[in-house]
Design a protein around this motif. Structure first.
Motif, short mmCIF file in Angstrom:
data_model
loop_
_atom_site.label_atom_id
_atom_site.label_comp_id
_atom_site.label_asym_id
_atom_site.label_seq_id
_atom_site.Cartn_x
_atom_site.Cartn_y
_atom_site.Cartn_z
N ALA A 8 18.78 -4.49 19.22
CA ALA A 8 18.12 -3.21 19.50
C ALA A 8 19.14 -2.26 20.11
O ALA A 8 19.87 -2.63 21.02
CB ALA A 8 16.95 -3.42 20.46
N LEU A 9 19.19 -1.04 19.57
CA LEU A 9 20.13 -0.02 20.05
C LEU A 9 19.37 1.24 20.45
O LEU A 9 18.65 1.82 19.64
CB LEU A 9 21.14 0.33 18.96
N HIS A 10 19.54 1.67 21.69
CA HIS A 10 18.97 2.93 22.18
C HIS A 10 20.06 3.98 22.13
O HIS A 10 21.20 3.72 22.51
CB HIS A 10 18.47 2.79 23.62
N PHE A 11 19.73 5.19 21.66
CA PHE A 11 20.69 6.27 21.57
C PHE A 11 20.19 7.50 22.31
O PHE A 11 19.02 7.88 22.19
CB PHE A 11 20.94 6.66 20.11
N GLU A 12 21.07 8.13 23.05
CA GLU A 12 20.81 9.42 23.69
C GLU A 12 21.03 10.51 22.63
O GLU A 12 21.72 10.28 21.64
CB GLU A 12 21.76 9.63 24.86
N PRO A 13 20.51 11.71 22.84
CA PRO A 13 20.80 12.81 21.91
C PRO A 13 22.31 13.04 21.80
O PRO A 13 23.04 12.90 22.79
CB PRO A 13 20.11 14.01 22.56
N ASN A 19 17.99 11.67 18.10
CA ASN A 19 17.69 10.25 18.24
C ASN A 19 16.26 10.11 18.74
O ASN A 19 15.53 11.09 18.84
CB ASN A 19 18.75 9.54 19.09
N ASN A 20 15.81 8.92 19.00
CA ASN A 20 14.41 8.74 19.39
C ASN A 20 14.35 8.49 20.89
O ASN A 20 15.04 7.60 21.38
CB ASN A 20 13.77 7.60 18.61
N PRO A 21 13.54 9.25 21.62
CA PRO A 21 13.51 9.11 23.08
C PRO A 21 12.89 7.82 23.59
O PRO A 21 13.10 7.45 24.75
CB PRO A 21 12.69 10.32 23.53
N ARG A 22 12.14 7.10 22.73
CA ARG A 22 11.48 5.89 23.24
C ARG A 22 11.68 4.64 22.40
O ARG A 22 11.58 3.54 22.92
CB ARG A 22 9.99 6.15 23.44
N LEU A 23 11.98 4.79 21.11
CA LEU A 23 12.07 3.62 20.23
C LEU A 23 13.52 3.30 19.88
O LEU A 23 14.25 4.18 19.43
CB LEU A 23 11.28 3.86 18.94
N PRO A 24 13.94 2.05 20.02
CA PRO A 24 15.30 1.69 19.64
C PRO A 24 15.42 1.47 18.13
O PRO A 24 14.46 1.09 17.47
CB PRO A 24 15.53 0.38 20.39
N ALA A 25 16.62 1.70 17.62
CA ALA A 25 16.94 1.28 16.25
C ALA A 25 17.09 -0.24 16.29
O ALA A 25 17.57 -0.81 17.28
CB ALA A 25 18.24 1.93 15.79
N ALA A 106 12.17 7.49 13.73
CA ALA A 106 12.36 8.92 13.45
C ALA A 106 13.30 9.51 14.49
O ALA A 106 13.25 9.17 15.67
CB ALA A 106 11.02 9.64 13.48
N GLY A 107 14.19 10.41 14.03
CA GLY A 107 15.14 11.06 14.91
C GLY A 107 16.49 10.39 15.00
O GLY A 107 17.44 10.98 15.52
N THR A 108 16.60 9.15 14.52
CA THR A 108 17.85 8.40 14.64
C THR A 108 18.87 8.88 13.62
O THR A 108 18.65 8.81 12.41
CB THR A 108 17.62 6.89 14.44
N GLY A 109 20.01 9.35 14.11
CA GLY A 109 21.08 9.80 13.23
C GLY A 109 21.73 8.62 12.52
O GLY A 109 21.87 7.53 13.09
#
Length: 174
Positions: A8-13, A19-25, A106-109
């Protein structure tokens, strides 16, 4: 299916990518064994469909940073290999190969850096969602849609027992 390792990867903008503020890739390494079936592409499509993620295309991954504001996306690597960047400019570089799966909220680059000549991806989205191609700063309304977009009750790869349920269902709404 083979033994699956999920990261699981969390990304900041980053830049224009929210990127997604709550869901990890989620990266599913070796989600499918390419040697176990004659037609991995069709098999992936079948599994995604059975789990409520209807497949919508077969192709590659764009070589420019983009994200989807109207849908979560599952990418099944059906053939070949590639090097990708997740999270936008300066994001995380990863290598994928046949049998791997990416689940991008959604939102993940994402973008492709390099690929083998036989690289092929199966793309799927939840019902009622779409893979719009966004290459610009999101509006406040788009950011809200990304943050609140629902997802199916089943993991696209492992169904009722999949890691999406663990990683995504417990994510708090901003």
């Amino acid at each position: 299916m083979t033994r699956v390792t999920v990261t699981a990867l969390h990304f900041e903008p980053r830049g224009f990518v929210p990127n997604n503020p709550r869901l990890p890739a989620l990266i599913y390494e070796r989600a499918f064994d390419p040697a176990a079936t004659i037609d991995l592409t069709t098999f992936m499509e079948k599994i995604f469909q059975e789990n409520g993620w209807p497949p919508q295309w077969r192709d590659g991954i764009y070589e420019f940073d983009h994200y989807h504001a109207q849908g979560h996306e599952v990418l099944g690597i059906a053939a070949g290999s590639a090097e990708l960047v997740l999270g936008g400019e300066g994001g995380r570089e990863i290598r994928v190969e046949a049998g791997d799966v990416l689940l991008l909220p959604a939102g993940t680059g994402h973008r492709r850096l390099r690929q083998s000549d036989d690289f092929l991806v199966v793309g799927a989205y939840p019902p009622g969602q779409a893979g719009d191609i966004v290459r610009e700063e999101p509006s406040p309304a788009m950011k809200q849609r990304i943050a609140l977009l629902s997802f199916p009750p089943k993991d696209p790869v492992l169904g009722d027992e999949g890691p999406m349920l663990r990683f995504w269902a417990n994510a708090s709404v901003p």
